[in-house]
Design an enzyme around this catalytic site. Structure first.
Site, short mmCIF file in Angstrom:
data_model
loop_
_atom_site.label_atom_id
_atom_site.label_comp_id
_atom_site.label_asym_id
_atom_site.label_seq_id
_atom_site.Cartn_x
_atom_site.Cartn_y
_atom_site.Cartn_z
N ASP B 12 -3.67 4.37 -3.90
CA ASP B 12 -3.28 4.54 -2.50
C ASP B 12 -4.50 4.19 -1.67
O ASP B 12 -5.57 4.77 -1.87
CB ASP B 12 -2.84 5.98 -2.23
N ASP B 131 11.84 5.31 -2.14
CA ASP B 131 11.37 6.69 -2.24
C ASP B 131 12.60 7.60 -2.16
O ASP B 131 13.28 7.65 -1.14
CB ASP B 131 10.42 7.04 -1.08
#
Lengths: 207, 255
Positions: B12, B131
């Site tokens: 990330d 997601d």
């Protein structure tokens, strides 16, 4: 100063192919040119045709660049320059491609690019798979895994042109070669040490 | 002679630095993305994934520069996601050196961006990132904005649509499991891998090596993505691959 020209016709893997060739260069005096100028192609020592996406759109992109197709034929047939096609760049070596429509290829290696018969496996064939040499070729490193991303395969009319194979649902050509032309269905620029050796061998190849 | 299951460390990235959010909230700095990616590639990672969580779209230059420097270092495929809104964004990232582009919220808002991306760069370059949160037994809903915003869209249905629209792969993250290290949501994974014929990357929940194997053998994943178990040195790429191999999963041997 040896010059390898990477043919710029809008292919998505142009930049990674450039970086791969720069890293594979056998000595620092090598220069990687990125160009769609026929004069530059004809002046280079070696040519690389990258390619990702669909056969038809890649062929259209290539033909939209004035004189590039003719320059490729001249460089291969008259000048006998080492020529490498990568992924769809390899598929474009064929006589024709059947993706979306029938599209004429460069006709440098006899055959047809047709859908991979994955026999129920997931498509695209994406990831690391074994490249197995069928015959010795100066550009092929010792058998190892290489990175593939494709849904179509090059069905060669001339079995002799298939220098390496891979299995995914069926056995298909992982690399093809004829005279001064070689093509890889996998992405040498993404295939770690194996890919780096492949590119270095191509740059040093004296067919 | 077989296609290997891919092991993908995910970084990330925020403002050009690596972070790992626990449930996308509690962020910790874990280093330079270029160095980390090169180290992972050298250690045998089959692919590297960058998810850019930089808040502002105006800071895009930092990401592009990070991608370019990474592509120079790591000779393996690089997937980049986060803030991708259009085919132009896809092309800009490919030009910077990425190989595949993950599209998340923009695809949920309008799935035609998947088609446009595929038309411009080929399906193989377009990853649809989903997601999902479990909302009822056997039901998963897509959430956006780091898991805060429900969309009312069924995750399994959307995966099918993504394939139809031209995505070449699905990156499936369980928002319930992300960062909690209790294993991937295998039920969600199985529901999606059964629904589509493109490769599916399992994401969210890897805490032990057994979880990686489970995602493949029980969930049907073509690739497993993990972050914290690698970033904090809990396991190495080689340990993970050896464990998967012991479970009969084909992996690329790099040792």
């Amino acid at each position: 100063m040896p010059v390898v020209c990477l043919i710029d016709y809008g292919a998505g893997n142009l930049h990674s192919a450039k970086r791969g060739l720069e890293r594979a260069a056998p000595s620092p005096d090598w220069r990687v040119e990125v160009s769609a100028d026929p004069e530059t192609l004809l002046a280079a020592d070696r040519l690389v045709l990258p390619g990702v996406g669909a056969f038809a759109s890649c062929a259209a992109g290539l033909r939209a660049r004035d004189g590039v197709e003719q320059a490729i034929h001249e460089a291969v047939s008259k000048q006998a320059k080492p020529f490498l096609g990568i992924c769809v760049g390899m598929q474009l070596l064929a006589d024709r491609g059947l993706e979306h429509q029938i599209t004429e290829g460069l006709g440098l290696i006899a055959g047809t690019v047709r859908a991979l018969d994955a026999k129920g496996l997931r498509v695209p064939h994406m990831g690391w798979n074994d490249v197995r040499a069928r015959k010795e070729h100066p550009v092929l490193p010792a058998d190892s895994d290489a990175y593939f991303v494709h849904s179509y395969v090059f069905e060669c009319e001339d079995e002799d042109a298939v220098i390496a194979t891979c299995d995914y649902g069926e056995t298909f050509p992982a690399a093809v070669a004829k005279d001064t032309v070689i093509g890889a269905q996998f992405h040498p620029e993404k295939s770690g040490a194996y890919g780096l050796s492949f590119l270095k061998n191509f740059l040093e190849w004296r067919p | 002679m077989t296609l290997k299951t891919r092991l993908i460390p995910c970084l990330d990235v925020k403002d050009g630095r690596v972070v790992k959010g626990v449930n996308f909230v509690d962020l910790r700095d874990a280093g330079d993305p270029v160095e980390a990616a090169a180290a992972y590639a050298a250690a045998g990672a089959d692919e590297i994934c960058f998810l850019d969580i930089t808040a502002s779209h105006e800071d895009r230059g930092t990401l592009l520069e990070t991608v370019t420097r990474t592509a120079m270092e790591a000779l393996c495929p690089l997937t980049v996601g986060g803030g991708v809104r259009s085919a132009d964004d896809v092309l800009a990232l490919l030009k910077a050196g990425a190989d595949k582009i993950a599209i998340n919220s923009a695809a949920v808002r309008d799935p035609s961006v998947l088609t446009e991306g595929a038309m411009a760069a080929g399906s193989q370059a377009v990853v649809c990132a989903i997601d999902a949160k479990n909302v009822a037994p056997g039901k998963w809903e897509i959430f956006t904005h780091g898991g805060r915003k429900p969309t009312g869209i069924d995750a399994v249905e959307f995966a099918r649509e993504a394939e139809r629209r031209g995505a070449g792969e699905i990156l499936l993250t369980s928002m319930d499991r992300d960062g909690v290290k209790t294993g991937y949501d295998l039920e969600l994974l199985r529901a999606v891998t059964d629904a589509v014929n493109i490769p599916v990357i399992a994401s969210g929940g890897a805490g032990e090596l057994q979880h990686l194997s489970d995602a493949v053998t029980e969930g049907g994943a073509s690739a497993v993505l993990a972050a914290s178990i690698f970033h904090f040195g809990t396991y190495t790429i080689e340990e993970a691959k050896r464990a998967m191999q012991e479970d009969g999963i084909p992996v690329r041997v790099t040792w």
